[in-house]
Design a protein around this motif. Structure first.
Motif, PDB file in Angstrom:
ATOM      1  N   THR A 115       0.832  -1.214   0.000  1.00 12.41           N
ATOM      2  CA  THR A 115       0.000   0.000   0.000  1.00 12.41           C
ATOM      3  C   THR A 115       0.864   1.261   0.000  1.00 12.41           C
ATOM      4  OG1 THR A 115      -0.224  -0.080   2.419  1.00 12.41           O
ATOM      5  CG2 THR A 115      -1.986  -1.094   1.099  1.00 12.41           C
ATOM      6  N   LEU A 116       1.987   1.221   0.710  1.00 12.76           N
ATOM      7  CA  LEU A 116       2.891   2.372   0.704  1.00 12.76           C
ATOM      8  C   LEU A 116       3.468   2.586  -0.689  1.00 12.76           C
ATOM      9  CD1 LEU A 116       4.310   4.607   2.315  1.00 12.76           C
ATOM     10  CD2 LEU A 116       6.133   2.969   2.775  1.00 12.76           C
ATOM     11  N   GLY A 117       3.842   1.511  -1.360  1.00  9.04           N
ATOM     12  CA  GLY A 117       4.369   1.618  -2.725  1.00  9.04           C
ATOM     13  C   GLY A 117       3.345   2.203  -3.682  1.00  9.04           C
ATOM     14  N   VAL A 118       2.106   1.748  -3.591  1.00 11.95           N
ATOM     15  CA  VAL A 118       1.031   2.285  -4.442  1.00 11.95           C
ATOM     16  C   VAL A 118       0.841   3.771  -4.159  1.00 11.95           C
ATOM     17  CG1 VAL A 118      -1.474   2.216  -4.841  1.00 11.95           C
ATOM     18  CG2 VAL A 118      -0.162   0.092  -4.745  1.00 11.95           C
ATOM     19  N   ALA A 119       0.849   4.134  -2.888  1.00 14.30           N
ATOM     20  CA  ALA A 119       0.658   5.537  -2.513  1.00 14.30           C
ATOM     21  C   ALA A 119       1.783   6.420  -3.044  1.00 14.30           C
ATOM     22  CB  ALA A 119       0.561   5.669  -0.996  1.00 14.30           C
ATOM     23  N   ILE A 120       3.002   5.961  -2.914  1.00 14.01           N
ATOM     24  CA  ILE A 120       4.152   6.754  -3.380  1.00 14.01           C
ATOM     25  C   ILE A 120       4.140   6.868  -4.900  1.00 14.01           C
ATOM     26  CG2 ILE A 120       6.668   6.744  -3.575  1.00 14.01           C
ATOM     27  CD1 ILE A 120       6.740   5.695  -0.683  1.00 14.01           C
ATOM     28  N   LEU A 121       3.836   5.767  -5.589  1.00 17.02           N
ATOM     29  CA  LEU A 121       3.767   5.814  -7.055  1.00 17.02           C
ATOM     30  C   LEU A 121       2.670   6.765  -7.538  1.00 17.02           C
ATOM     31  CD1 LEU A 121       4.339   2.079  -8.042  1.00 17.02           C
ATOM     32  CD2 LEU A 121       5.857   4.018  -8.484  1.00 17.02           C
ATOM     33  N   SER A 122       1.507   6.705  -6.914  1.00 17.00           N
ATOM     34  CA  SER A 122       0.403   7.594  -7.310  1.00 17.00           C
ATOM     35  C   SER A 122       0.747   9.051  -7.055  1.00 17.00           C
ATOM     36  CB  SER A 122      -0.874   7.229  -6.543  1.00 17.00           C
ATOM     37  OG  SER A 122      -1.283   5.944  -6.861  1.00 17.00           O
ATOM     38  N   THR A 123       1.328   9.325  -5.906  1.00 19.10           N
ATOM     39  CA  THR A 123       1.720  10.694  -5.573  1.00 19.10           C
ATOM     40  C   THR A 123       2.802  11.187  -6.529  1.00 19.10           C
ATOM     41  OG1 THR A 123       1.217  10.263  -3.251  1.00 19.10           O
ATOM     42  CG2 THR A 123       2.541  12.206  -3.726  1.00 19.10           C
ATOM     43  N   SER A 124       3.765  10.316  -6.818  1.00 19.09           N
ATOM     44  CA  SER A 124       4.834  10.695  -7.745  1.00 19.09           C
ATOM     45  C   SER A 124       4.286  10.977  -9.136  1.00 19.09           C
ATOM     46  CB  SER A 124       5.887   9.596  -7.815  1.00 19.09           C
ATOM     47  OG  SER A 124       6.469   9.399  -6.557  1.00 19.09           O
TER      48      SER A 124
END
Length: 134
Positions: A115-124
């Protein structure tokens, strides 16, 4: 303190630091959302893709925090269970509950990475769209 106990303590400390980093990143992400939502004017509303990326990131960051907090609760229950079992005579000890907690904790930790990876990718992706678009 023997060598095995020393390494167990180091592993526990590393896990606690990692959990703190994940919670910090997830909590600090609110700044990105604040900037994203207050930076747009009525003349330039959020595009559909930006809305989707921010929504996905927000949900993923919140889910990361929830998973980490639940994992902390499971960890506390696991240590309480271990202490309870260790206080019993050796013949009466049962480690089944601890094994259940360990398994649940393993899946919670790894789920929070996703979930952290998805969040960081979406934000990026949102930030890249805004940098390229300006």
């Amino acid at each position: 303190m023997d060598e095995i106990s020393k390494y167990h303590e180091l592993a526990k400390d590393a896990g606690n630091r990692l959990r703190a980093y994940i919670l910090s990143v997830s909590s600090g992400a609110t700044g990105v959302f604040f900037l994203a939502l207050t930076n747009k004017t009525d003349k330039n509303p959020l595009a559909c893709s930006e809305k989707w990326l921010l929504s996905i990131a927000l949900i993923a960051f919140v889910l990361t925090v929830v998973l980490c907090l639940y994992e902390l609760r499971i960890d506390a229950k696991r240590f309480f269970s271990l202490a309870k079992e260790l206080s019993k005579p050796e013949i009466e000890r049962n480690w089944d509950t601890n094994e259940g907690f360990k398994s649940k904790r393993y899946w919670l930790i790894h789920s929070s990475y996703v979930t952290l990876g998805v969040a960081i990718l979406s934000t990026s992706a949102y930030l890249v769209l805004n940098i390229v678009g300006t």
